[in-house]
Write an enzyme that holds these catalytic residues in place. Sequence first.
Site, PDB file in Angstrom:
ATOM      1  N   GLY A  10     -21.033  50.086 -20.695  1.00  0.00           N
ATOM      2  CA  GLY A  10     -21.115  50.762 -19.667  1.00  0.00           C
ATOM      3  C   GLY A  10     -21.806  52.391 -19.507  1.00  0.00           C
ATOM      4  O   GLY A  10     -21.589  52.893 -20.549  1.00  0.00           O
ATOM      5  N   VAL A  23     -34.930  62.799 -28.369  1.00  0.00           N
ATOM      6  CA  VAL A  23     -36.197  62.969 -28.124  1.00  0.00           C
ATOM      7  C   VAL A  23     -36.837  64.435 -28.674  1.00  0.00           C
ATOM      8  O   VAL A  23     -37.732  64.578 -29.473  1.00  0.00           O
ATOM      9  CB  VAL A  23     -36.827  62.654 -26.557  1.00  0.00           C
ATOM     10  CG1 VAL A  23     -37.990  63.236 -26.326  1.00  0.00           C
ATOM     11  CG2 VAL A  23     -36.452  61.313 -26.385  1.00  0.00           C
ATOM     12  N   ARG A  78     -24.854  44.780 -20.905  1.00  0.00           N
ATOM     13  CA  ARG A  78     -24.163  44.184 -21.929  1.00  0.00           C
ATOM     14  C   ARG A  78     -24.707  42.795 -22.265  1.00  0.00           C
ATOM     15  O   ARG A  78     -24.728  41.970 -21.196  1.00  0.00           O
ATOM     16  CB  ARG A  78     -22.592  43.974 -21.483  1.00  0.00           C
ATOM     17  CG  ARG A  78     -21.887  45.115 -20.857  1.00  0.00           C
ATOM     18  CD  ARG A  78     -20.503  44.827 -20.609  1.00  0.00           C
ATOM     19  NE  ARG A  78     -19.761  45.971 -19.744  1.00  0.00           N
ATOM     20  CZ  ARG A  78     -19.323  47.017 -20.209  1.00  0.00           C
ATOM     21  NH1 ARG A  78     -19.440  47.472 -21.375  1.00  0.00           N
ATOM     22  NH2 ARG A  78     -18.715  48.025 -19.327  1.00  0.00           N
ATOM     23  N   SER A  79     -25.215  42.531 -23.488  1.00  0.00           N
ATOM     24  CA  SER A  79     -26.050  41.360 -23.609  1.00  0.00           C
ATOM     25  C   SER A  79     -25.399  40.285 -24.459  1.00  0.00           C
ATOM     26  O   SER A  79     -24.862  40.583 -25.470  1.00  0.00           O
ATOM     27  CB  SER A  79     -27.345  41.982 -24.544  1.00  0.00           C
ATOM     28  OG  SER A  79     -27.947  40.796 -25.081  1.00  0.00           O
ATOM     29  N   ASP A 109     -17.443  50.974 -28.167  1.00  0.00           N
ATOM     30  CA  ASP A 109     -17.059  50.178 -29.254  1.00  0.00           C
ATOM     31  C   ASP A 109     -17.947  48.787 -29.526  1.00  0.00           C
ATOM     32  O   ASP A 109     -18.411  48.599 -30.312  1.00  0.00           O
ATOM     33  CB  ASP A 109     -15.548  50.045 -29.275  1.00  0.00           C
ATOM     34  CG  ASP A 109     -15.433  49.318 -27.786  1.00  0.00           C
ATOM     35  OD1 ASP A 109     -15.920  49.216 -26.881  1.00  0.00           O
ATOM     36  OD2 ASP A 109     -14.002  48.770 -27.678  1.00  0.00           O
ATOM     37  N   THR A 132     -19.070  56.688 -23.665  1.00  0.00           N
ATOM     38  CA  THR A 132     -18.252  55.950 -22.874  1.00  0.00           C
ATOM     39  C   THR A 132     -17.545  56.692 -22.256  1.00  0.00           C
ATOM     40  O   THR A 132     -16.732  57.852 -22.655  1.00  0.00           O
ATOM     41  CB  THR A 132     -17.498  54.887 -23.616  1.00  0.00           C
ATOM     42  OG1 THR A 132     -16.429  54.245 -22.724  1.00  0.00           O
ATOM     43  CG2 THR A 132     -16.840  55.385 -24.933  1.00  0.00           C
ATOM     44  N   ASP A 134     -14.341  55.967 -21.371  1.00  0.00           N
ATOM     45  CA  ASP A 134     -12.862  55.797 -21.760  1.00  0.00           C
ATOM     46  C   ASP A 134     -12.392  56.766 -22.989  1.00  0.00           C
ATOM     47  O   ASP A 134     -10.903  56.654 -22.950  1.00  0.00           O
ATOM     48  CB  ASP A 134     -12.989  54.297 -22.219  1.00  0.00           C
ATOM     49  CG  ASP A 134     -13.161  53.429 -21.373  1.00  0.00           C
ATOM     50  OD1 ASP A 134     -13.467  53.713 -20.247  1.00  0.00           O
ATOM     51  OD2 ASP A 134     -13.312  52.181 -21.703  1.00  0.00           O
ATOM     52  N   ASP A 136     -12.222  56.474 -26.017  1.00  0.00           N
ATOM     53  CA  ASP A 136     -11.258  55.435 -26.983  1.00  0.00           C
ATOM     54  C   ASP A 136     -12.048  55.415 -28.081  1.00  0.00           C
ATOM     55  O   ASP A 136     -11.605  54.309 -28.936  1.00  0.00           O
ATOM     56  CB  ASP A 136     -11.378  54.056 -26.242  1.00  0.00           C
ATOM     57  CG  ASP A 136     -12.465  53.407 -25.938  1.00  0.00           C
ATOM     58  OD1 ASP A 136     -13.446  53.884 -25.931  1.00  0.00           O
ATOM     59  OD2 ASP A 136     -12.660  52.338 -25.547  1.00  0.00           O
ATOM     60  N   ARG A 161      -3.944  63.196  -2.231  1.00  0.00           N
ATOM     61  CA  ARG A 161      -2.771  64.127  -2.019  1.00  0.00           C
ATOM     62  C   ARG A 161      -2.701  64.591  -0.755  1.00  0.00           C
ATOM     63  O   ARG A 161      -1.663  64.656   0.100  1.00  0.00           O
ATOM     64  CB  ARG A 161      -2.620  65.159  -3.122  1.00  0.00           C
ATOM     65  CG  ARG A 161      -1.427  66.067  -2.829  1.00  0.00           C
ATOM     66  CD  ARG A 161      -0.249  65.150  -3.376  1.00  0.00           C
ATOM     67  NE  ARG A 161       0.061  65.447  -4.826  1.00  0.00           N
ATOM     68  CZ  ARG A 161       1.212  64.825  -5.651  1.00  0.00           C
ATOM     69  NH1 ARG A 161       2.130  64.387  -4.900  1.00  0.00           N
ATOM     70  NH2 ARG A 161       1.241  65.155  -6.771  1.00  0.00           N
ATOM     71  N   ARG A 169       3.790  59.756   1.862  1.00  0.00           N
ATOM     72  CA  ARG A 169       3.507  58.472   1.247  1.00  0.00           C
ATOM     73  C   ARG A 169       3.598  58.753  -0.314  1.00  0.00           C
ATOM     74  O   ARG A 169       3.195  59.750  -0.789  1.00  0.00           O
ATOM     75  CB  ARG A 169       2.227  57.897   1.732  1.00  0.00           C
ATOM     76  CG  ARG A 169       2.411  57.149   3.150  1.00  0.00           C
ATOM     77  CD  ARG A 169       1.019  56.904   3.641  1.00  0.00           C
ATOM     78  NE  ARG A 169       1.141  55.899   4.698  1.00  0.00           N
ATOM     79  CZ  ARG A 169      -0.004  55.660   5.446  1.00  0.00           C
ATOM     80  NH1 ARG A 169      -1.004  56.230   5.217  1.00  0.00           N
ATOM     81  NH2 ARG A 169       0.261  55.061   6.739  1.00  0.00           N
ATOM     82  N   MET A 176     -10.045  54.018 -14.456  1.00  0.00           N
ATOM     83  CA  MET A 176     -10.787  53.056 -15.599  1.00  0.00           C
ATOM     84  C   MET A 176     -10.008  53.279 -17.158  1.00  0.00           C
ATOM     85  O   MET A 176      -9.290  54.146 -17.087  1.00  0.00           O
ATOM     86  CB  MET A 176     -12.108  53.263 -15.633  1.00  0.00           C
ATOM     87  CG  MET A 176     -12.986  52.347 -14.606  1.00  0.00           C
ATOM     88  SD  MET A 176     -14.691  52.444 -14.894  1.00  0.00           S
ATOM     89  CE  MET A 176     -15.320  51.071 -13.776  1.00  0.00           C
ATOM     90  N   ARG A 178      -9.996  50.234 -20.039  1.00  0.00           N
ATOM     91  CA  ARG A 178      -9.638  48.830 -19.972  1.00  0.00           C
ATOM     92  C   ARG A 178      -8.433  48.769 -21.189  1.00  0.00           C
ATOM     93  O   ARG A 178      -7.556  48.008 -20.835  1.00  0.00           O
ATOM     94  CB  ARG A 178     -11.102  48.070 -20.917  1.00  0.00           C
ATOM     95  CG  ARG A 178     -11.463  47.300 -19.875  1.00  0.00           C
ATOM     96  CD  ARG A 178     -12.813  46.461 -20.278  1.00  0.00           C
ATOM     97  NE  ARG A 178     -13.449  47.349 -21.160  1.00  0.00           N
ATOM     98  CZ  ARG A 178     -14.870  47.172 -21.391  1.00  0.00           C
ATOM     99  NH1 ARG A 178     -15.286  45.795 -20.978  1.00  0.00           N
ATOM    100  NH2 ARG A 178     -15.579  47.784 -21.826  1.00  0.00           N
ATOM    101  N   GLY A 192      -1.726  66.818 -11.249  1.00  0.00           N
ATOM    102  CA  GLY A 192      -0.455  67.150 -10.928  1.00  0.00           C
ATOM    103  C   GLY A 192       0.476  65.915 -10.373  1.00  0.00           C
ATOM    104  O   GLY A 192       1.321  66.157  -9.574  1.00  0.00           O
ATOM    105  N   GLU A 194       3.058  62.661 -10.361  1.00  0.00           N
ATOM    106  CA  GLU A 194       4.551  62.691 -10.645  1.00  0.00           C
ATOM    107  C   GLU A 194       4.586  61.526 -11.934  1.00  0.00           C
ATOM    108  O   GLU A 194       5.478  61.552 -12.506  1.00  0.00           O
ATOM    109  CB  GLU A 194       5.236  62.414  -9.562  1.00  0.00           C
ATOM    110  CG  GLU A 194       5.498  63.415  -8.508  1.00  0.00           C
ATOM    111  CD  GLU A 194       4.152  63.793  -7.690  1.00  0.00           C
ATOM    112  OE1 GLU A 194       3.449  62.970  -7.698  1.00  0.00           O
ATOM    113  OE2 GLU A 194       4.216  64.822  -7.298  1.00  0.00           O
ATOM    114  N   GLU A 229      -6.211  51.053 -15.526  1.00  0.00           N
ATOM    115  CA  GLU A 229      -6.289  49.464 -15.101  1.00  0.00           C
ATOM    116  C   GLU A 229      -5.854  48.748 -16.341  1.00  0.00           C
ATOM    117  O   GLU A 229      -5.664  47.336 -16.018  1.00  0.00           O
ATOM    118  CB  GLU A 229      -8.012  49.344 -14.991  1.00  0.00           C
ATOM    119  CG  GLU A 229      -8.670  49.619 -16.285  1.00  0.00           C
ATOM    120  CD  GLU A 229     -10.305  49.211 -16.224  1.00  0.00           C
ATOM    121  OE1 GLU A 229     -10.517  48.403 -15.442  1.00  0.00           O
ATOM    122  OE2 GLU A 229     -11.062  49.654 -16.803  1.00  0.00           O
TER     123      GLU A 229
END
Length: 329
Positions: A10, A23, A78-79, A109, A132, A134, A136, A161, A169, A176, A178, A192, A194, A229
Amino acid sequence: MKIGVFCSGGDAPGMNACARAVVRRAIGEGHQVVGILRGYQGLLDEDFFVNVNGEPLMLLRSVSGWSRFGGAFLRSSRSDEFRTEAGQAKATDILRKHEIDALIPIGGDGTFNGAVALAKHWDGQLVGCPGTIDNDLIGTDFTIGFSTAVQTAVGAVDKIRDTAESHERMFLVEVMGRHSGFIAVHTAIGAGAECVCIPETPTDIPAIVVSIRALKERGKTSIMMIVAEGDEEGGAEELNEQIKAAGNPFNTRVVVLGHLQRGGSPSPEDRILASSCGDFAVQAILEGKTGVMSGLIGGKSTLTPFEETYAKHKPIPEELLQLVEHLAS
Ligand code: F6P
């Protein structure tokens, strides 16, 4: 020597700044840089960046102004082909044919997993950079793109908000990540919110509804719930159904931020991190290192073996999780 650089997995804001640093440092030290387009797949297709002179080499000026742009000018992918032994053997032949001595993959990763697989076939050097959104990967406080993704998500939640308050509401905003709740937790604190639901902690639907009811009784007129997600109870749509069934007192709407979080001009933090990781990756190669990721821990450039960067789950600091609760109470 000839150093190849590419982006994989990604895309993340700051990948261009990282490639630029590779470079600039490599050519500055008297070496050549080959820009490989479209990640591992581009390597298999021998798809290289071609400079203004029509050569498959990057020049100092090839990367002028790259730091401020999101996306990946070297493209990414992604190959599936590279995941096979045959693909890795073919990549090895191509690297030898083009006399590439070292590679700098910028990715997450999956990218480093690919680098470990490639190292079983190819005897060139491999030093990666953590690209990435993420956050992670172990071996760096933050990954390239994370800061920008959080900035984008916080900006979006701020806007949501406004409408949530007007209509009294509750919104469930899916971000994102995973397998990781870093973006969700940082967004929740920054905006902020909740409540936050992440894969690292159990999501207790009845308890969430009890706390939302308590907030409403205390006079709260809008609620923001940030959902990673990868939460084990499902994404925001599924959680919305579940809290409704458990007696959520608010009228709700769901927003999935999705790939919006991957785009945009990188934040200064991402530009600096990316530049530093790219520069240090070249230095590591010149010092003979291989099989490691160039990261930044406590402001210090650090090398971590590829396998260690993804073998364990990067834990979310407990203090951050407590902070979400303190701020919402
Ligand atoms: O790994 C980065 C990431 O943006 C994840 O947060 C997300 O789950 C995934 O990539 C999406 O991948 P794709 O762009 O292939 O759908």
